[in-house]
Design a protein around this motif. Structure first.
Motif, PDB file in Angstrom:
ATOM      1  N   LYS A 241      38.702 -15.714  49.165  1.00 54.66           N
ATOM      2  CA  LYS A 241      38.576 -16.119  50.568  1.00 54.66           C
ATOM      3  C   LYS A 241      37.588 -17.266  50.726  1.00 54.66           C
ATOM      4  O   LYS A 241      37.785 -18.168  51.544  1.00 54.66           O
ATOM      5  CB  LYS A 241      38.148 -14.920  51.422  1.00 54.66           C
ATOM      6  CG  LYS A 241      39.228 -13.856  51.567  1.00 54.66           C
ATOM      7  CD  LYS A 241      38.680 -12.557  52.147  1.00 54.66           C
ATOM      8  CE  LYS A 241      38.274 -12.718  53.587  1.00 54.66           C
ATOM      9  NZ  LYS A 241      37.824 -11.419  54.157  1.00 54.66           N
ATOM     10  N   ARG A 242      36.533 -17.255  49.916  1.00 57.28           N
ATOM     11  CA  ARG A 242      35.572 -18.364  49.952  1.00 57.28           C
ATOM     12  C   ARG A 242      36.218 -19.656  49.466  1.00 57.28           C
ATOM     13  O   ARG A 242      36.021 -20.725  50.053  1.00 57.28           O
ATOM     14  CB  ARG A 242      34.343 -18.037  49.097  1.00 57.28           C
ATOM     15  CG  ARG A 242      33.293 -19.151  49.092  1.00 57.28           C
ATOM     16  CD  ARG A 242      32.059 -18.775  48.296  1.00 57.28           C
ATOM     17  NE  ARG A 242      32.351 -18.573  46.875  1.00 57.28           N
ATOM     18  CZ  ARG A 242      31.414 -18.269  45.969  1.00 57.28           C
ATOM     19  NH1 ARG A 242      30.150 -18.119  46.349  1.00 57.28           N
ATOM     20  NH2 ARG A 242      31.744 -18.087  44.700  1.00 57.28           N
ATOM     21  N   PHE A 252      31.101 -16.961  57.672  1.00 54.88           N
ATOM     22  CA  PHE A 252      29.851 -16.953  56.909  1.00 54.88           C
ATOM     23  C   PHE A 252      29.356 -18.378  56.669  1.00 54.88           C
ATOM     24  O   PHE A 252      28.171 -18.689  56.838  1.00 54.88           O
ATOM     25  CB  PHE A 252      30.079 -16.229  55.584  1.00 54.88           C
ATOM     26  CG  PHE A 252      28.886 -16.209  54.667  1.00 54.88           C
ATOM     27  CD1 PHE A 252      27.686 -15.640  55.062  1.00 54.88           C
ATOM     28  CD2 PHE A 252      28.966 -16.743  53.385  1.00 54.88           C
ATOM     29  CE1 PHE A 252      26.595 -15.607  54.210  1.00 54.88           C
ATOM     30  CE2 PHE A 252      27.878 -16.712  52.528  1.00 54.88           C
ATOM     31  CZ  PHE A 252      26.685 -16.149  52.942  1.00 54.88           C
ATOM     32  N   LYS A 253      30.257 -19.265  56.285  1.00 50.55           N
ATOM     33  CA  LYS A 253      29.902 -20.659  56.039  1.00 50.55           C
ATOM     34  C   LYS A 253      29.352 -21.319  57.300  1.00 50.55           C
ATOM     35  O   LYS A 253      28.364 -22.063  57.259  1.00 50.55           O
ATOM     36  CB  LYS A 253      31.130 -21.420  55.544  1.00 50.55           C
ATOM     37  CG  LYS A 253      30.870 -22.878  55.191  1.00 50.55           C
ATOM     38  CD  LYS A 253      32.135 -23.555  54.676  1.00 50.55           C
ATOM     39  CE  LYS A 253      31.861 -25.021  54.339  1.00 50.55           C
ATOM     40  NZ  LYS A 253      33.098 -25.685  53.843  1.00 50.55           N
ATOM     41  N   GLU A 254      29.966 -21.021  58.447  1.00 49.50           N
ATOM     42  CA  GLU A 254      29.508 -21.574  59.720  1.00 49.50           C
ATOM     43  C   GLU A 254      28.112 -21.047  60.071  1.00 49.50           C
ATOM     44  O   GLU A 254      27.264 -21.791  60.573  1.00 49.50           O
ATOM     45  CB  GLU A 254      30.507 -21.223  60.825  1.00 49.50           C
ATOM     46  CG  GLU A 254      31.859 -21.908  60.659  1.00 49.50           C
ATOM     47  CD  GLU A 254      32.917 -21.362  61.611  1.00 49.50           C
ATOM     48  OE1 GLU A 254      32.630 -20.332  62.280  1.00 49.50           O
ATOM     49  OE2 GLU A 254      34.019 -21.937  61.687  1.00 49.50           O
ATOM     50  N   ALA A 255      27.877 -19.756  59.794  1.00 49.27           N
ATOM     51  CA  ALA A 255      26.563 -19.168  60.072  1.00 49.27           C
ATOM     52  C   ALA A 255      25.491 -19.797  59.189  1.00 49.27           C
ATOM     53  O   ALA A 255      24.378 -20.090  59.657  1.00 49.27           O
ATOM     54  CB  ALA A 255      26.613 -17.653  59.846  1.00 49.27           C
ATOM     55  N   ILE A 256      25.796 -20.031  57.913  1.00 52.04           N
ATOM     56  CA  ILE A 256      24.841 -20.645  56.995  1.00 52.04           C
ATOM     57  C   ILE A 256      24.481 -22.058  57.448  1.00 52.04           C
ATOM     58  O   ILE A 256      23.321 -22.479  57.351  1.00 52.04           O
ATOM     59  CB  ILE A 256      25.414 -20.663  55.563  1.00 52.04           C
ATOM     60  CG1 ILE A 256      25.498 -19.242  54.996  1.00 52.04           C
ATOM     61  CG2 ILE A 256      24.565 -21.545  54.649  1.00 52.04           C
ATOM     62  CD1 ILE A 256      24.152 -18.552  54.837  1.00 52.04           C
ATOM     63  N   GLU A 257      25.454 -22.778  57.972  1.00 58.95           N
ATOM     64  CA  GLU A 257      25.181 -24.138  58.469  1.00 58.95           C
ATOM     65  C   GLU A 257      24.178 -24.110  59.619  1.00 58.95           C
ATOM     66  O   GLU A 257      23.294 -24.965  59.704  1.00 58.95           O
ATOM     67  CB  GLU A 257      26.492 -24.798  58.903  1.00 58.95           C
ATOM     68  CG  GLU A 257      27.412 -25.165  57.746  1.00 58.95           C
ATOM     69  CD  GLU A 257      28.766 -25.694  58.217  1.00 58.95           C
ATOM     70  OE1 GLU A 257      29.021 -25.651  59.448  1.00 58.95           O
ATOM     71  OE2 GLU A 257      29.552 -26.126  57.358  1.00 58.95           O
ATOM     72  N   ILE A 258      24.278 -23.108  60.489  1.00 62.68           N
ATOM     73  CA  ILE A 258      23.334 -22.975  61.607  1.00 62.68           C
ATOM     74  C   ILE A 258      21.942 -22.620  61.085  1.00 62.68           C
ATOM     75  O   ILE A 258      20.934 -23.183  61.525  1.00 62.68           O
ATOM     76  CB  ILE A 258      23.831 -21.906  62.599  1.00 62.68           C
ATOM     77  CG1 ILE A 258      25.124 -22.361  63.264  1.00 62.68           C
ATOM     78  CG2 ILE A 258      22.759 -21.614  63.649  1.00 62.68           C
ATOM     79  CD1 ILE A 258      25.772 -21.293  64.142  1.00 62.68           C
TER      80      ILE A 258
END
Length: 535
Positions: A241-242, A252-258
């Motif tokens: 999925k990653r 998850f990727k969007e949260a890490i960017e924030i």
């Protein structure tokens, strides 16, 4: 043609798997103990047992370990793609965490899972990168100024947010676990970044700064997803999925960017304030300590600072709130212990000329022996981090004779160790703070490898004393002002048999801790104006 190729592929994988399994089982068999592999089956390993016991994972592990002669068992992964051991033997733990420390590293099993969130931070690194961070952090955590700063920060958060919030609830019920989580997040962001997220004092519709709220929400999403990764029985699913950037991995990727954007903005802001004021937060301290580390450019240095500070936010975000949640649950089921704690700090306050609880000094708090024992006992039974893992660099034989192969994982369960009759006696599953006290009622610390709640060896938790300080301040301030009544009853001996935890990175209480907070009826002592704190 396609079917023939598929059959050939399956046959090749089966032969390879069986050959690898035979090699692993026969290698070094003359010199090592063959440990039991409970509920393990050919090829599929322990996955069926895991899925059946997912809801009680830590008790399942405890049950298996308690029936093994050496308190150590072997774990086989699906299709034998992974091998490892899990132990509850303190001697093995000392070997893993200290005696043969260099052979047991974090390794890719965990670092790959935590890479996006923690990067190369202190809790997700090995070798020189870990050593350099540990050296800086160890120096800072041993300074009196940081201890004072953390103490003042906790006191300030209690006065301006925790107590007022509990007072505002009135006779309504609340989720104490969620309240303590918000309090801890506000507190650790103050300590780490020098910013107040005000999570406890605002509702979900807004904040004094929307970037703070976005950071808080993104960090929670990232942490929850990381927990799901670690507990996944088939890591290939989330990795696929990653790779495809879909579903939960995309969120998850969007949260890490924030998270990254917020951290970098704070770091850049701090850079403009160097020399302008005397900041005591961890970021400011690490910025000063890392000046001469020889980074190639500002971006590399900022990435280093981002990773180490985010790591400490992770360590402090939910660990103390999780410990306190179980603590208040247990106290409600053991009224005698609750009475002993209240009597102890009330007596100390009286001997200190009627100071308010938050006026108690660091040395005063150290004298709360029964409270310290009760907190330790609560974490013995419900450690915030219930299980930990290492990866072996080379073949090894543990002190109990267990063979550990190169590339195997070596897990140790603090949750299970707290429930081992061989370590704690026949009353090991009972909540008894008195087991930590000597004949004079003085707290007696125990061997860190028997009680690995704060880990041990060279990776011993640097914030251990700070965690006890924060928890004591919260307990004394809350119990001085309120009676905490758990809805449906607290952690009685009967309920401790099947404790309500969820499966995640931390031992969170499933469905929260619903309580009713009642203002304690008491005659308030007269406090001199210069000592008075309005709560």
């Amino acid at each position: 043609m396609v079917a023939d190729i598929l059959h050939l592929l399956i046959l090749s994988v089966s032969v390879l798997t069986l050959s690898t399994l035979f090699y692993r089982l026969t290698r070094h068999c003359h010199s090592a103990v063959k440990n039991p592999t409970p509920q393990s089956h050919p090829l599929i390993g322990n996955i069926i047992g895991f899925l059946r016991n997912r809801h009680r994972f830590h008790d399942w592990v405890t049950d298996m370990l308690s029936t093994t002669p050496t308190l150590t068992l072997q774990v086989n992964g699906f299709l034998n793609l992974s091998h490892g051991i899990c132990t509850a033997d303190p001697t093995n733990l000392q070997h893993i965490l200290r005696s043969n420390f260099l052979n047991y590293i974090k390794g890719t099993r965990y670092t790959s899972v935590l890479q996006e969130l923690l990067g190369g931070g202190i809790f997700n690194s090995d070798g020189n990168l870990w050593s350099s961070q540990r050296k800086i952090a160890s120096h800072e955590f041993n300074t009196k100024s940081l201890r004072t700063f953390i103490s003042q920060t906790v006191e300030s958060q209690i006065v301006k947010s925790l107590i007022p919030y509990l007072l505002s609830v009135g006779d309504n019920t609340l989720d104490l676990q969620q309240v303590l989580r918000k309090f801890s997040f506000d507190n650790i962001c103050n300590v780490a970044f020098g910013v107040d997220t005000c999570l406890l004092t605002v509702d979900s519709k807004g904040s004094k700064d929307s970037s703070y709220l976005l950071f808080v929400q993104a960090f929670d999403v990232a942490l929850d997803h990381t927990s799901n990764r670690i507990m996944s029985p088939l890591p290939v699913v989330w990795k696929l999925k990653r790779f495809l950037n879909i579903g939960s991995e995309r969120k998850f990727k969007e949260a890490i960017e924030i998270v990254n954007r917020f951290a970098m903005d704070v770091i850049k802001l701090k850079e403009t304030q160097i020399g302008c004021r005397d900041d005591e937060d961890l970021l400011s301290r690490f910025m000063a300590s890392s000046q001469d580390m020889g980074f190639d450019d500002d971006n590399e240095r900022r990435k280093f600072l981002r990773d180490i500070v985010i790591s400490f936010i992770l360590a402090g975000k939910d660990s103390t709130s999780t410990a306190l949640t179980w603590f208040f649950w247990l106290l409600d089921g053991h009224p005698h212990c609750k009475h002993m704690i209240h009597r102890e700090f009330s007596k100390l306050m009286a001997s200190s000329h009627f100071v308010h609880p938050l006026n108690l000094t660091f040395d005063d708090l150290k004298n709360l022996n029964y409270l310290h024992a009760a907190l330790s006992e609560s974490m013995r039974l419900f450690p915030p981090v219930p299980i930990n893992s290492r990866l072996t660099v080379d073949d090894d034989i543990l002190p109990d004779g267990t063979y550990v192969g190169k590339g195997w994982f070596a897990d140790y369960s603090a949750y299970a160790m707290g429930r081992m009759e061989k370590l704690w006696g026949s009353d090991c599953r009972e909540f008894k703070p008195e087991r930590w006290l000597d004949g004079d009622g003085v707290y007696q610390p125990l061997d860190q490898y028997k009680y690995p709640v704060f880990h041990g060896g060279f990776r011993m938790c640097l914030g251990k004393e700070m965690a006890y300080l924060q928890m004591k301040l919260v307990v004394v301030a809350v119990m001085h002002k309120f009676e905490i009544e758990v809805i449906g009853g607290g952690g009685t001996p009967e309920k401790m048999v099947d404790p309500p935890y969820g499966l995640s990175l931390l031992l969170s209480m499933k469905n929260g801790l619903n309580v009713r907070v009642k203002k304690r009826q008491q005659s308030e002592p007269v406090v001199p104006q210069e000592q008075r704190i309005d709560v």
